[in-house]
Write a protein that holds these residues in place. Structure first.
Motif, PDB file in Angstrom:
ATOM      1  N   LEU A 214       0.823  -1.205   0.000  1.00 55.13           N
ATOM      2  CA  LEU A 214       0.000   0.000   0.000  1.00 55.13           C
ATOM      3  C   LEU A 214       0.858   1.256   0.000  1.00 55.13           C
ATOM      4  CD1 LEU A 214      -2.739  -1.031   2.585  1.00 55.13           C
ATOM      5  CD2 LEU A 214      -2.873  -1.089   0.100  1.00 55.13           C
ATOM      6  N   LEU A 215       1.918   1.242   0.807  1.00 51.18           N
ATOM      7  CA  LEU A 215       2.811   2.395   0.845  1.00 51.18           C
ATOM      8  C   LEU A 215       3.496   2.589  -0.507  1.00 51.18           C
ATOM      9  CD1 LEU A 215       4.399   1.940   4.376  1.00 51.18           C
ATOM     10  CD2 LEU A 215       2.609   3.547   3.687  1.00 51.18           C
ATOM     11  N   ALA A 216       3.828   1.467  -1.176  1.00 52.42           N
ATOM     12  CA  ALA A 216       4.434   1.577  -2.505  1.00 52.42           C
ATOM     13  C   ALA A 216       3.477   2.224  -3.490  1.00 52.42           C
ATOM     14  CB  ALA A 216       4.853   0.192  -2.997  1.00 52.42           C
ATOM     15  N   LEU A 217       2.188   1.869  -3.383  1.00 49.11           N
ATOM     16  CA  LEU A 217       1.194   2.466  -4.265  1.00 49.11           C
ATOM     17  C   LEU A 217       1.076   3.969  -4.033  1.00 49.11           C
ATOM     18  CD1 LEU A 217      -1.150   2.265  -6.294  1.00 49.11           C
ATOM     19  CD2 LEU A 217      -2.650   1.683  -4.375  1.00 49.11           C
ATOM     20  N   ILE A 218       1.160   4.387  -2.763  1.00 45.25           N
ATOM     21  CA  ILE A 218       1.005   5.796  -2.429  1.00 45.25           C
ATOM     22  C   ILE A 218       2.256   6.602  -2.771  1.00 45.25           C
ATOM     23  CG2 ILE A 218       0.636   7.415  -0.534  1.00 45.25           C
ATOM     24  CD1 ILE A 218      -0.988   5.244   0.860  1.00 45.25           C
ATOM     25  N   LEU A 219       3.429   6.035  -2.510  1.00 44.64           N
ATOM     26  CA  LEU A 219       4.663   6.812  -2.581  1.00 44.64           C
ATOM     27  C   LEU A 219       5.441   6.649  -3.877  1.00 44.64           C
ATOM     28  CD1 LEU A 219       5.953   6.138   1.057  1.00 44.64           C
ATOM     29  CD2 LEU A 219       4.678   8.134   0.217  1.00 44.64           C
ATOM     30  N   ILE A 220       5.247   5.530  -4.587  1.00 43.62           N
ATOM     31  CA  ILE A 220       6.069   5.232  -5.753  1.00 43.62           C
ATOM     32  C   ILE A 220       5.180   5.111  -6.989  1.00 43.62           C
ATOM     33  CG2 ILE A 220       7.731   3.648  -6.787  1.00 43.62           C
ATOM     34  CD1 ILE A 220       8.433   2.724  -3.965  1.00 43.62           C
ATOM     35  N   ALA A 221       5.413   5.946  -7.973  1.00 43.35           N
ATOM     36  CA  ALA A 221       4.664   5.870  -9.229  1.00 43.35           C
ATOM     37  C   ALA A 221       5.427   4.991 -10.211  1.00 43.35           C
ATOM     38  CB  ALA A 221       4.483   7.262  -9.813  1.00 43.35           C
ATOM     39  N   PRO A 222       4.867   3.858 -10.623  1.00 40.06           N
ATOM     40  CA  PRO A 222       5.581   2.980 -11.551  1.00 40.06           C
ATOM     41  C   PRO A 222       5.654   3.615 -12.934  1.00 40.06           C
ATOM     42  CG  PRO A 222       3.329   2.234 -11.276  1.00 40.06           C
ATOM     43  CD  PRO A 222       3.523   3.364 -10.300  1.00 40.06           C
ATOM     44  N   PRO A 223       6.727   3.356 -13.666  1.00 39.99           N
ATOM     45  CA  PRO A 223       6.811   3.908 -15.022  1.00 39.99           C
ATOM     46  C   PRO A 223       5.828   3.217 -15.952  1.00 39.99           C
ATOM     47  CG  PRO A 223       8.622   2.395 -14.611  1.00 39.99           C
ATOM     48  CD  PRO A 223       7.901   2.542 -13.307  1.00 39.99           C
ATOM     49  N   ALA A 224       5.400   3.929 -16.975  1.00 39.12           N
ATOM     50  CA  ALA A 224       4.541   3.310 -17.989  1.00 39.12           C
ATOM     51  C   ALA A 224       5.353   2.283 -18.778  1.00 39.12           C
ATOM     52  CB  ALA A 224       3.990   4.381 -18.913  1.00 39.12           C
ATOM     53  N   LEU A 225       4.655   1.298 -19.336  1.00 40.09           N
ATOM     54  CA  LEU A 225       5.323   0.295 -20.156  1.00 40.09           C
ATOM     55  C   LEU A 225       5.960   0.974 -21.366  1.00 40.09           C
ATOM     56  CD1 LEU A 225       2.634  -2.540 -20.061  1.00 40.09           C
ATOM     57  CD2 LEU A 225       4.698  -2.343 -18.686  1.00 40.09           C
ATOM     58  N   GLY A 226       7.162   0.492 -21.726  1.00 37.69           N
ATOM     59  CA  GLY A 226       7.901   1.148 -22.797  1.00 37.69           C
ATOM     60  C   GLY A 226       8.431   0.180 -23.824  1.00 37.69           C
ATOM     61  N   SER A 227       9.602   0.509 -24.388  1.00 35.54           N
ATOM     62  CA  SER A 227      10.142  -0.231 -25.523  1.00 35.54           C
ATOM     63  C   SER A 227      10.469  -1.688 -25.179  1.00 35.54           C
ATOM     64  CB  SER A 227      11.392   0.477 -26.046  1.00 35.54           C
ATOM     65  OG  SER A 227      12.393   0.557 -25.050  1.00 35.54           O
ATOM     66  N   TYR A 228      10.885  -1.946 -23.942  1.00 37.15           N
ATOM     67  CA  TYR A 228      11.210  -3.325 -23.562  1.00 37.15           C
ATOM     68  C   TYR A 228       9.993  -4.228 -23.736  1.00 37.15           C
ATOM     69  CZ  TYR A 228      12.726  -7.307 -20.732  1.00 37.15           C
ATOM     70  OH  TYR A 228      13.052  -8.578 -20.311  1.00 37.15           O
TER      71      TYR A 228
END
Length: 236
Positions: free
Chosen positions: A81-95
């Motif tokens: 839950l803290l990861a969801l609040i504090l860390i924004a995951p990057p959008a999917l990209g070229s990989y």
């Protein structure tokens, strides 16, 4: 984990959903149309948490029950839950794009071209008109398309947008191969606004043999990543 702790977890989960829905963070997980449902879910979870805490406190006062403390390790459940609040995951990209086959589908019909010179088109719109409409609807007009770069092992450059059906877990790429006046330096995952014209050249995606049309580039310039990095036009 006792009822009070469960209520705390419910409250934090609801708060995390409200935080994501009230900002652009939710666009990293689900399509824009699901925002009202996300906000409603967060409100329901917070209401359930408050009701649970109130009920448990009232029950303990009446019965005099004192619960034994739970193992502290149970609180590790709060880390996601803290990861969801504090860390924004990057959008999917070229990989991800190069390891997934194109999601391009033949449309039932083509709408009229938008006004403009060049014509602003999404990656999905250009790709479908070029691959399945053979460029007839483009009428030789210059187009402007925005996406991120992906480079395969042979050095072929693709302009890509990840298409969403529901959420990021089911995102699939739609690709346009680029030819013509490409920038001298190509950096994977960089966002480009490309102006060009239709060319009948077509290749096949090595992952699923799907059609990947070419766009003949006349100019290109770097642009910031858009607010919503995913493309939802393919299933509308």
């Amino acid at each position: 984990m006792n009822r009070q702790a469960q209520a705390a977890v419910l409250f934090l989960l609801g708060a995390a959903l409200l935080h994501a829905g009230a900002t652009d963070l939710y666009l990293r997980y689900v399509k824009a149309g699901l925002r009202p449902l996300l906000l409603a879910s967060g409100a329901v979870l917070i209401a359930a948490a408050l009701a649970t805490a109130w009920y448990e406190r009232r029950r303990h006062r009446r019965s005099g029950i004192h619960e034994h403390p739970e193992p502290r390790v149970a609180w590790l459940l709060l880390l996601p839950l803290l990861a969801l609040i504090l860390i924004a995951p990057p959008a999917l990209g070229s990989y991800s794009a190069l390891r997934s086959g194109t999601a391009l589908q033949k449309p039932y019909a083509y709408g009229p071209l938008p006004a403009g010179d060049p014509v602003p088109l999404s990656v999905v719109d250009y790709a479908s008109r070029a691959a399945y409409g053979h460029g007839r609807s483009l009428h030789g007009r210059p187009v402007r398309v925005t996406g991120f770069l992906a480079l395969d092992r042979s050095g072929t450059a693709y302009l890509v947008r990840m298409a969403l059906n529901c959420c990021a877990a089911d995102a699939q790429p739609v690709k346009i191969a680029l030819t013509g006046a490409l920038p001298p330096v190509l950096r994977p995952d960089a966002w480009l606004e490309v102006t060009g014209t239709y060319t009948p050249r077509l290749t096949r995606d090595p992952v699923n043999n799907g059609p990947v049309p070419y766009l003949k580039v006349t100019s290109a310039r770097p642009v910031p990543a858009p607010r919503d990095p995913y493309d939802e036009t393919w299933n509308n």
